[in-house]
Scaffold this motif. Structure first.
Motif, mmCIF file in Angstrom:
data_model
loop_
_atom_site.group_PDB
_atom_site.id
_atom_site.type_symbol
_atom_site.label_atom_id
_atom_site.label_comp_id
_atom_site.label_asym_id
_atom_site.label_seq_id
_atom_site.Cartn_x
_atom_site.Cartn_y
_atom_site.Cartn_z
ATOM 1 N N TYR A 23 -2.099 3.826 0.840
ATOM 2 C CA TYR A 23 -1.992 3.114 -0.434
ATOM 3 C C TYR A 23 -3.363 2.594 -0.831
ATOM 4 C CZ TYR A 23 -2.476 -1.001 2.452
ATOM 5 O OH TYR A 23 -2.954 -1.935 3.335
ATOM 6 N N SER A 71 -4.530 -0.901 -2.845
ATOM 7 C CA SER A 71 -3.999 -2.152 -3.389
ATOM 8 C C SER A 71 -4.090 -2.187 -4.905
ATOM 9 C CB SER A 71 -4.759 -3.356 -2.814
ATOM 10 O OG SER A 71 -4.520 -3.444 -1.431
ATOM 11 N N GLY A 72 -2.976 -2.544 -5.532
ATOM 12 C CA GLY A 72 -2.934 -2.703 -6.979
ATOM 13 C C GLY A 72 -2.830 -1.412 -7.767
ATOM 14 N N LYS A 73 -2.703 -0.282 -7.094
ATOM 15 C CA LYS A 73 -2.628 1.009 -7.781
ATOM 16 C C LYS A 73 -1.296 1.695 -7.477
ATOM 17 C CE LYS A 73 -6.940 1.072 -9.287
ATOM 18 N NZ LYS A 73 -7.268 0.994 -10.688
ATOM 19 N N GLU A 74 -0.716 2.268 -8.518
ATOM 20 C CA GLU A 74 0.443 3.135 -8.328
ATOM 21 C C GLU A 74 -0.097 4.559 -8.301
ATOM 22 O OE1 GLU A 74 4.747 4.117 -10.381
ATOM 23 O OE2 GLU A 74 3.613 2.365 -11.042
ATOM 24 N N PHE A 94 -4.257 8.020 -10.182
ATOM 25 C CA PHE A 94 -3.750 6.688 -10.513
ATOM 26 C C PHE A 94 -2.824 6.791 -11.711
ATOM 27 C CE2 PHE A 94 -8.109 5.041 -8.960
ATOM 28 C CZ PHE A 94 -7.706 5.108 -7.643
#
Length: 104
Positions: A8, A10-13, A102
């Protein structure tokens, strides 16, 4: 390009694009190979081989990143490295991971 060894960011899909990899096989010329053989008799760091493996990791990483860029990736997650001896004084290094884009 972001390169991480986690699955992952952080803060990203993330949208997974697929597996990407890069590899190289490196060796040192015979003179350095012989010199490092003598060094192994007395012990200590084998700097020539250290340099060779560092160069190999850089090349493999660059090739992996190029493959990811060709897919339109923003990052490569879950990056791993593997190496194997091919013959005396030569080694293969592979970098691999998952190319991702992203999502907004």
């Amino acid at each position: 390009m972001i390169i991480v060894n986690t699955d992952y960011i952080s803060g990203k899909e993330l949208e997974m694009l697929g597996l990407v990899k890069g590899s190289t096989i490196q060796s040192k010329h015979m003179g350095k190979d012989i010199a490092q053989g003598f060094k192994s008799l007395v012990g200590g760091e084998l700097t020539s081989y250290n340099e060779m493996m560092s160069e190999a990791r850089d090349l493999a990483t660059g090739r992996m990143v190029a493959e990811a860029a060709a897919l339109g990736a923003d990052a490569v997650v879950n990056v791993r490295y593997a190496s194997a001896a091919i013959m005396q004084g030569a080694a293969e290094v592979m970098a691999y991971g998952t190319a991702v884009r992203f999502l907004m």
